[in-house]
Enzyme design. Structure first.
Site, PDB file in Angstrom:
ATOM      1  N   LYS A  71       0.805  -1.196   0.000  1.00 47.40           N
ATOM      2  CA  LYS A  71       0.000   0.000   0.000  1.00 47.40           C
ATOM      3  C   LYS A  71       0.851   1.264   0.000  1.00 47.40           C
ATOM      4  O   LYS A  71       0.362   2.352  -0.332  1.00 47.40           O
ATOM      5  CB  LYS A  71      -0.872   0.032   1.276  1.00 47.40           C
ATOM      6  N   GLY A  72       2.093   1.146   0.398  1.00 47.13           N
ATOM      7  CA  GLY A  72       2.926   2.320   0.699  1.00 47.13           C
ATOM      8  C   GLY A  72       3.016   3.376  -0.388  1.00 47.13           C
ATOM      9  O   GLY A  72       3.157   4.557  -0.088  1.00 47.13           O
ATOM     10  N   GLU A  81       7.722   2.812  -6.046  1.00 46.07           N
ATOM     11  CA  GLU A  81       7.833   2.302  -4.670  1.00 46.07           C
ATOM     12  C   GLU A  81       8.003   3.469  -3.701  1.00 46.07           C
ATOM     13  O   GLU A  81       8.562   4.508  -4.067  1.00 46.07           O
ATOM     14  CB  GLU A  81       9.032   1.339  -4.608  1.00 46.07           C
ATOM     15  N   ASP A  82       7.533   3.292  -2.469  1.00 47.40           N
ATOM     16  CA  ASP A  82       7.694   4.355  -1.480  1.00 47.40           C
ATOM     17  C   ASP A  82       9.133   4.464  -0.993  1.00 47.40           C
ATOM     18  O   ASP A  82       9.739   5.520  -1.030  1.00 47.40           O
ATOM     19  CB  ASP A  82       6.721   4.166  -0.295  1.00 47.40           C
ATOM     20  N   ASP A 105      14.576  -0.233   1.366  1.00 46.78           N
ATOM     21  CA  ASP A 105      15.229  -0.405   2.667  1.00 46.78           C
ATOM     22  C   ASP A 105      16.315  -1.475   2.507  1.00 46.78           C
ATOM     23  O   ASP A 105      17.408  -1.181   2.046  1.00 46.78           O
ATOM     24  CB  ASP A 105      14.146  -0.788   3.672  1.00 46.78           C
ATOM     25  N   LYS A 114      16.872   4.172   1.794  1.00 49.18           N
ATOM     26  CA  LYS A 114      17.529   4.059   3.110  1.00 49.18           C
ATOM     27  C   LYS A 114      18.712   3.107   2.933  1.00 49.18           C
ATOM     28  O   LYS A 114      18.646   1.934   3.283  1.00 49.18           O
ATOM     29  CB  LYS A 114      16.520   3.490   4.112  1.00 49.18           C
ATOM     30  N   PHE A 131      12.902   5.069  11.269  1.00 50.78           N
ATOM     31  CA  PHE A 131      11.651   4.531  10.749  1.00 50.78           C
ATOM     32  C   PHE A 131      10.748   5.686  10.361  1.00 50.78           C
ATOM     33  O   PHE A 131      10.463   6.581  11.161  1.00 50.78           O
ATOM     34  CB  PHE A 131      10.964   3.592  11.737  1.00 50.78           C
ATOM     35  N   ASP A 139       3.671   3.698   6.559  1.00 51.00           N
ATOM     36  CA  ASP A 139       2.952   3.399   7.796  1.00 51.00           C
ATOM     37  C   ASP A 139       3.840   2.746   8.851  1.00 51.00           C
ATOM     38  O   ASP A 139       4.923   2.246   8.566  1.00 51.00           O
ATOM     39  CB  ASP A 139       1.828   2.406   7.503  1.00 51.00           C
ATOM     40  N   ARG A 193      -0.418   6.736   7.514  1.00 55.01           N
ATOM     41  CA  ARG A 193      -0.255   6.859   6.055  1.00 55.01           C
ATOM     42  C   ARG A 193      -0.822   8.177   5.534  1.00 55.01           C
ATOM     43  O   ARG A 193      -0.366   8.705   4.527  1.00 55.01           O
ATOM     44  CB  ARG A 193      -0.995   5.727   5.335  1.00 55.01           C
TER      45      ARG A 193
HETATM   46  P1  IMP Z   1      12.734  -3.780   1.884  1.00 50.68           P
HETATM   47  O1  IMP Z   1      13.440  -3.996   3.198  1.00 50.68           O
HETATM   48  O2  IMP Z   1      13.571  -2.922   0.954  1.00 50.68           O
HETATM   49  O3  IMP Z   1      12.332  -5.091   1.273  1.00 50.68           O
HETATM   50  O4  IMP Z   1      11.421  -2.950   2.211  1.00 50.68           O
HETATM   51  C1  IMP Z   1      10.168  -3.552   2.348  1.00 50.68           C
HETATM   52  C2  IMP Z   1       9.072  -2.556   2.572  1.00 50.68           C
HETATM   53  O5  IMP Z   1       9.143  -2.156   3.931  1.00 50.68           O
HETATM   54  C3  IMP Z   1       9.092  -1.259   1.780  1.00 50.68           C
HETATM   55  O6  IMP Z   1       8.465  -1.381   0.543  1.00 50.68           O
HETATM   56  C4  IMP Z   1       8.298  -0.342   2.682  1.00 50.68           C
HETATM   57  O7  IMP Z   1       6.915  -0.430   2.385  1.00 50.68           O
HETATM   58  C5  IMP Z   1       8.576  -0.897   4.060  1.00 50.68           C
HETATM   59  N1  IMP Z   1       9.521   0.005   4.766  1.00 50.68           N
HETATM   60  C6  IMP Z   1      10.870  -0.028   4.789  1.00 50.68           C
HETATM   61  N2  IMP Z   1      11.372   0.962   5.551  1.00 50.68           N
HETATM   62  C7  IMP Z   1      10.288   1.659   6.003  1.00 50.68           C
HETATM   63  C8  IMP Z   1      10.137   2.825   6.829  1.00 50.68           C
HETATM   64  O8  IMP Z   1      11.085   3.459   7.320  1.00 50.68           O
HETATM   65  N3  IMP Z   1       8.847   3.219   7.061  1.00 50.68           N
HETATM   66  C9  IMP Z   1       7.759   2.577   6.546  1.00 50.68           C
HETATM   67  N4  IMP Z   1       7.863   1.495   5.764  1.00 50.68           N
HETATM   68  C10 IMP Z   1       9.118   1.040   5.496  1.00 50.68           C
HETATM   69 MG    MG Z   2       6.327  -0.762   0.230  1.00 47.66          MG
END
Ligand code: IMP
Ligand code: MG
Length: 183
Positions: free
Chosen positions: A46-47, A102-103, A106, A134, A155, A162, A168
């Site tokens: 949803k992000g 993508e939002d 990470d 990040k 975070f 969220d 959100r």
């Molecule tokens: P990944 O660790 O790159 O696989 O990130 C997975 C998902 O975690 C991302 O698409 C975001 O939706 C969520 N996410 C990662 N870091 C944050 C944050 O700081 N705040 C909110 N959602 C996050």
């Molecule tokens: Mg996401």
């Protein structure tokens, strides 16, 4: 470590004005690169829903909109999570130029999986646009073709992001305060 989420977050990390300028810049770059192509924008729910809505309204060219819903479940270690696709895209991607929206990137695990998942569907090419990066927590290499801004290892909530499905709706992006369980 946990986060304070019973109260409103206090620390604005990226203001709505900076977000707006960033979205305009990204939209201009994308429109410039994709003129005359069959662009399909795929939002990661949803992000990315707010970012996607603002972005596509500024990309000054015809494009298709699609969404995919994924979640990652970690079994205790960061790098061994399992990605589940809850709602896949239904459009035929053959010969199309796919741009994943993508939002935040990470660890990179979700995007690594997703970009591969879309490439095997026959897209002409698959690129990534992320509002935030990040990089301090990266475990999987992901090339971000269109990046809004880099954020510190905090975070972040607001503007679609969220914590436990809260926050959100906030128009700015905030860093959540941490607290130590042992205190
Ligand atoms: P990944 O660790 O790159 O696989 O990130 C997975 C998902 O975690 C991302 O698409 C975001 O939706 C969520 N996410 C990662 N870091 C944050 C944050 O700081 N705040 C909110 N959602 C996050
Ligand atoms: Mg996401």
């Amino acid at each position: 470590m946990r986060y304070t989420h019973e109260t409103m977050p206090q620390t604005i990390l990226v203001s709505r004005r900076v977000i707006e300028e960033t979205v305009s810049r990204l939209a201009a770059e994308i429109a410039n690169d994709y003129q005359g192509k069959n662009l399909v924008a795929v939002g990661v729910l949803k992000g990315a829903f707010i970012f996607m809505a603002d972005l596509v309204r500024q990309i000054n060219m015809p494009l298709e909109i699609n969404f995919i819903t994924v979640s990652s479940y970690n079994d205790g270690t960061e790098s061994s999570g399992t990605i589940t696709v809850h709602q896949d895209i239904t459009t035929d991607l053959k010969g199309k130029d796919v741009l994943v929206i993508e939002d935040i990137v990470d660890t990179g695990y979700t995007l690594c999986f997703l970009l591969e998942h879309l490439k095997v569907r026959g897209a002409r090419n698959v690129r990534l646009c992320a509002l935030a990066d990040k990089p301090s927590r990266r475990t999987h290499n992901v090339a971000i073709d269109y990046l809004g801004f880099t954020v510190p290892d905090r975070f972040i909530v607001g503007y679609g992001l969220d914590y436990d499905n809260r926050f959100r709706y906030l128009p700015d992006m905030y860093a959540l305060e941490e607290y130590d369980d042992n205190c």
